[in-house]
Write an enzyme that holds these catalytic residues in place. Structure first.
Site, PDB file in Angstrom:
ATOM      1  N   LYS A  32       0.777  -1.232  -0.100  1.00  0.00           N
ATOM      2  CA  LYS A  32       0.088   0.158  -0.188  1.00  0.00           C
ATOM      3  C   LYS A  32       0.813   1.438  -0.083  1.00  0.00           C
ATOM      4  O   LYS A  32       1.640   1.339   0.870  1.00  0.00           O
ATOM      5  CB  LYS A  32      -0.848   0.069   1.071  1.00  0.00           C
ATOM      6  N   ASP A  59      -3.387   4.376  -2.048  1.00  0.00           N
ATOM      7  CA  ASP A  59      -4.250   4.699  -1.088  1.00  0.00           C
ATOM      8  C   ASP A  59      -4.199   6.043  -0.878  1.00  0.00           C
ATOM      9  O   ASP A  59      -3.636   6.763  -0.036  1.00  0.00           O
ATOM     10  CB  ASP A  59      -4.231   4.047   0.280  1.00  0.00           C
ATOM     11  N   LYS A  61      -7.244   8.111  -1.264  1.00  0.00           N
ATOM     12  CA  LYS A  61      -8.555   8.293  -0.646  1.00  0.00           C
ATOM     13  C   LYS A  61      -8.954   9.687  -1.564  1.00  0.00           C
ATOM     14  O   LYS A  61      -9.291  10.391  -0.871  1.00  0.00           O
ATOM     15  CB  LYS A  61      -8.463   8.697   0.780  1.00  0.00           C
ATOM     16  N   ASP A  64     -13.443  14.375  -4.494  1.00  0.00           N
ATOM     17  CA  ASP A  64     -13.308  15.674  -5.210  1.00  0.00           C
ATOM     18  C   ASP A  64     -14.772  15.710  -6.197  1.00  0.00           C
ATOM     19  O   ASP A  64     -15.360  14.814  -6.008  1.00  0.00           O
ATOM     20  CB  ASP A  64     -12.301  15.759  -6.118  1.00  0.00           C
ATOM     21  N   THR A 114     -10.705   4.245  10.538  1.00  0.00           N
ATOM     22  CA  THR A 114     -10.583   3.183  11.881  1.00  0.00           C
ATOM     23  C   THR A 114     -10.433   4.129  13.161  1.00  0.00           C
ATOM     24  O   THR A 114     -10.555   3.777  14.305  1.00  0.00           O
ATOM     25  CB  THR A 114      -9.514   2.128  11.560  1.00  0.00           C
ATOM     26  N   ARG A 195       2.607  -0.255  10.869  1.00  0.00           N
ATOM     27  CA  ARG A 195       3.614  -0.310  11.961  1.00  0.00           C
ATOM     28  C   ARG A 195       4.011  -1.425  12.640  1.00  0.00           C
ATOM     29  O   ARG A 195       5.138  -1.745  12.953  1.00  0.00           O
ATOM     30  CB  ARG A 195       2.918   0.863  13.027  1.00  0.00           C
TER      31      ARG A 195
HETATM   32  O1  C5P Z   1      -1.679   1.246  12.276  1.00  0.00           O
HETATM   33  P1  C5P Z   1      -0.877   0.937  11.034  1.00  0.00           P
HETATM   34  O2  C5P Z   1       0.393   1.250  10.804  1.00  0.00           O
HETATM   35  O3  C5P Z   1      -0.990  -0.780  10.810  1.00  0.00           O
HETATM   36  O4  C5P Z   1      -1.681   1.257   9.935  1.00  0.00           O
HETATM   37  C1  C5P Z   1      -1.876   0.743   8.411  1.00  0.00           C
HETATM   38  C2  C5P Z   1      -2.850   1.614   7.501  1.00  0.00           C
HETATM   39  O5  C5P Z   1      -4.118   1.906   8.526  1.00  0.00           O
HETATM   40  C3  C5P Z   1      -2.606   3.039   7.392  1.00  0.00           C
HETATM   41  O6  C5P Z   1      -1.579   3.065   6.372  1.00  0.00           O
HETATM   42  C4  C5P Z   1      -3.586   3.969   7.475  1.00  0.00           C
HETATM   43  O7  C5P Z   1      -4.086   3.855   5.998  1.00  0.00           O
HETATM   44  C5  C5P Z   1      -4.772   3.010   8.253  1.00  0.00           C
HETATM   45  N1  C5P Z   1      -4.919   3.699   9.593  1.00  0.00           N
HETATM   46  C6  C5P Z   1      -6.139   3.782  10.038  1.00  0.00           C
HETATM   47  N2  C5P Z   1      -6.385   4.264  10.960  1.00  0.00           N
HETATM   48  C7  C5P Z   1      -5.557   4.721  11.897  1.00  0.00           C
HETATM   49  C8  C5P Z   1      -4.346   4.577  11.495  1.00  0.00           C
HETATM   50  C9  C5P Z   1      -3.866   3.854  10.376  1.00  0.00           C
HETATM   51  O8  C5P Z   1      -7.200   3.587   9.165  1.00  0.00           O
HETATM   52  N3  C5P Z   1      -5.927   5.283  13.080  1.00  0.00           N
END
Ligand code: C5P
Length: 222
Positions: A32, A59, A61, A64, A114, A195
């Site tokens: 991604k 990604d 997003k 527009d 999320t 992460r």
């Molecule tokens: O938290 P992590 O590093 O695994 O994030 C993976 C992906 O999840 C990010 O690239 C982002 O698009 C999404 N994300 C999210 N909500 C968050 C943090 C990350 O949807 N609070």
């Protein structure tokens, strides 16, 4: 079989991104690329992925006016990305303009991020239904909405899920988390992990463990 683990290349530069790809390439087919990396390095990262036999989930997003989003989808198609995101809340006209683009990549509607707390299930389901009606191929949702989404949308709709945390790891800023196995059992097609892989001392090992957990969980469904 293609890997259901997508690794988020949420890093600042090409070298760092290449290092993550090299470390995890044995167990990952799709990477991604989001705003952080794409804004810095542009299509070079996508070329690198293709040269290495890998695919790109772009990604950015999109959100527009319909014409601008359709043109952005055309640009992504020209870069041969495998899948991309656009905000389902951009509305019917915008979503239909995107899905009308010839030979478009897989189009995934972002439902509710999320990081948002509270009870968002009804809104996630509403936006996913809208996305499908407008010709999109799937949606992004947090782990907690996978099961109700799958029940409602049936099999012919991709569910891609971030917010995954292997057991006993930090949740960071993710609120609605699940383990990789739980997400697969709930009905996800792909899980996106950043992460817990890229910010560890051993990304290769972290990715392998998650990939094994996915295969194991998928096996238990068969
Ligand atoms: O938290 P992590 O590093 O695994 O994030 C993976 C992906 O999840 C990010 O690239 C982002 O698009 C999404 N994300 C999210 N909500 C968050 C943090 C990350 O949807 N609070």
């Amino acid at each position: 079989m293609k890997s259901k683990l997508i690794v988020a290349l949420d890093v600042d530069g090409l070298q760092e991104a290449m290092a993550v790809v090299q470390a995890t390439r044995d167990v990952v087919d799709i990477f991604k690329v989001g705003s952080q990396l794409f804004t810095r390095v542009g299509p070079r990262i996508i070329e690198f992925l293709h040269e290495n036999g890998k695919e790109c989930f772009l990604d950015l997003k999109f959100h527009d006016i319909p014409n601008a989003v359709a043109k952005a989808v055309e640009s992504a198609a020209a870069l041969r990305v495998r899948m991309l995101t656009l905000h389902a809340c951009g509305g019917e006209e915008m979503l239909k303009a995107a899905s009308a683009v010839p030979k478009h990549p897989l189009l995934l509607g972002v439902t509710v991020l999320t990081s948002v707390g509270g009870n968002v299930q009804a809104e996630v389901l509403r936006l996913a239904k809208l996305a499908k009606r407008c010709g999109l191929n799937g949606a992004i949702s947090s782990p907690r909405e996978i099961h109700p989404l799958r029940e409602m949308m049936g099999e012919n709709f991709l569910i891609v899920t971030p917010g995954i945390r292997p057991a006993k790891t930090e949740r960071d800023d993710q609120r609605r988390t699940m383990t990789p196995a739980e997400a697969m059992i709930a009905g996800a097609d792909y899980i996106v992990v950043g992460r817990p892989i890229i910010a560890t001392s051993n990304p290769a090992l972290a990715a392998r463990r998650i990939a094994e957990e996915i295969v194991f969980a998928s096996g238990s469904l068969a």
